[in-house]
Design a protein around this motif. Structure first.
Motif: not given
Length: 455
Positions: A215-242
């Motif tokens: 869960m820490i690595l997935q959270a960090y992925d979002f940060v890294e993608l925002a830095r590298r590709y200006d990603v503003k939204l993460q999509l996923g299934g409801s089991d990934q909400w947390g």
């Protein structure tokens, strides 16, 4: 830049800058929106979000009003992650792929993240035990397999969708430095409250420290993608909400960025079965693992109550056409109309994955089989047999029509096994095979395969 709305500030408290470096993540509410069916799509400016909700894709969003403002103002880059645990995806992943396709349709940028790094850790969500750890070669082979599937649904040309691998940054992390910079933002108490963790511990199944880091690595992925590709939204299934909320909060703390999480519901059939699971196993999206004919038949065998819902979710059919179909079946729910709708659903889903060229042979095969004719067809799955003679029981097991010999014998005794259209009555019956001569094996009226002599 995506600005936080009043709703988002209620969902995730913004700590003062001086405290942000050391304050652990607080629990975020999961109640926005509390009832997805209460959201009026016509009140939104974003064409993507209107259709997203209209197709039944909405489960939760961390900031729906802020996301609507951003997406109605111009293209937004959004990512969805897929771990490389197998060399193919199955129908259980199709909803997420359709969401990426919808995103691109409305002019936004899909970022497909393959988890070359996180696959080495293993996502504990929904699992009773640890995933099997794969080596680098196996992960690379799996990535190649699943990447070919995305090519069927998305345009990766210039200015199109982007495929990234989180091994590019996760493999380079310095452990102690990473812990000092990001570990202080996570509360173990909160992580223990995540549903994926509670389920594992509640069943008294071990949860390794390796998986606990996912869960820490997935959270960090979002940060890294925002830095590298200006990603503003993460999509996923409801089991990934947390995990998604953790990424939203982490980006706010470390980079002062306002990101958004948007989830879709986990799909089950109306009779309670998990989407993409059948008695024969997973419904794979790679033709090498599941023949186009069998894929078509999966959709053709949709439960009556699901045909409209699945047409809305898994095809490109305009919503007004789906609404008209729903009214038609409600007014006259006769078998012929339902079966015609199922056939259109199967055609549309198969065309998306395998192309329209696969349909003529499938239709010809179906027409022959249901007309009672014999013979073989190129679109039927083929079972290679090593010996010139095989028992019907072993053939049924090899074709996946029975899970065991005892189940195959029960199928024969029940009159459900046929060879070239002729019913098999003897549980000890054998099949003689010759090179270049195909034999059609059937289980009931809808399951068929071709037996052929290997070599």
């Amino acid at each position: 830049m995506l600005l936080a709305s009043r709703t988002a500030r209620c969902l995730v408290r913004v700590a003062p800058r001086s405290a942000a470096r050391f304050a652990p993540l607080r629990r975020a509410s999961t109640a926005e929106p509390a009832a997805p069916d209460a959201v009026d799509p016509s009140s939104l400016e974003s064409a993507f979000l209107r259709e997203f909700i209209g197709r039944g894709y909405l489960a939760q969003c961390t900031d729906l009003s802020g996301l609507d403002e951003a997406m109605s103002g111009g293209p937004v880059a959004a990512y969805l992650g897929f771990d490389a645990t197998a060399d193919s995806l199955h129908v259980g992943s199709l909803l997420q792929i359709m969401i990426l396709r919808l995103l691109q349709k409305h002019g936004h940028t899909p970022v497909v993240l393959v988890g070359g790094g996180t696959t080495k850790v293993g996502d504990p969500s929904g699992k009773d035990e640890s995933r099997k750890l794969l080596d680098d070669d196996a992960i690379a082979g799996n990535i190649a397999g699943i990447s070919a599937i995305f090519d069927k649904f998305l345009d990766f040309g210039p200015g199109g969708a982007v495929l990234v691998n989180n091994a590019d940054w996760l493999d380079e992390l310095a452990y102690v430095k990473f812990l000092r910079e990001f570990g202080s933002h996570f509360s173990v108490n909160r992580m223990l409250s995540f549903e994926s963790v509670k389920q594992r511990l509640g069943r008294e199944q071990p949860l390794s420290f390796l998986e606990f880091n996912y869960m820490i690595l997935q959270a960090y992925d979002f940060v890294e993608l925002a830095r590298r590709y200006d990603v503003k939204l993460q999509l996923g299934g409801s089991d990934q909400w947390g995990n998604i909320v953790s990424g939203v909060e982490l980006a706010r703390r470390v980079d002062r960025k306002s990101l958004v999480g948007l989830t879709a519901p986990l799909i089950a059939t109306s009779d309670g079965r998990k989407m993409g699971k059948t008695a024969e196993g997973a419904v794979w999206l790679s033709p090498g693992k599941l023949a186009p004919y069998d894929y078509w038949q999966f959709w053709r065998n949709t439960v009556d109550d699901d045909v409209v819902r699945f047409t809305r979710m898994f095809t490109d059919a305009p919503l007004e056409e789906v609404d008209a179909l729903e009214r038609e079946l409600a007014a006259a729910p006769d078998a012929a109309a339902v079966n015609a709708a199922k056939r259109r659903l199967a055609d549309a889903c198969t065309t998306l994955l395998h192309g329209a060229d696969a349909l003529p042979d499938i239709h010809a095969t179906v027409d022959r089989l249901f007309a009672g004719g014999g013979g073989s067809a190129a679109s039927l799955p083929r079972v290679a047999v090593g010996d010139a003679e095989i028992t019907v029981v072993d053939a049924l097991v090899s074709a996946g029509f029975a899970k065991s010999k005892s189940e195959a014998k029960r199928l024969i005794k029940g009159g459900g096994a046929r060879l070239d259209g002729a019913k098999v009555d003897d549980v000890d019956a054998t099949v003689a095979l010759e090179a270049g001569v195909d034999v059609k094996l059937s289980s009931g009226k809808k399951k068929h395969a071709i037996l052929e002599l290997a070599g």
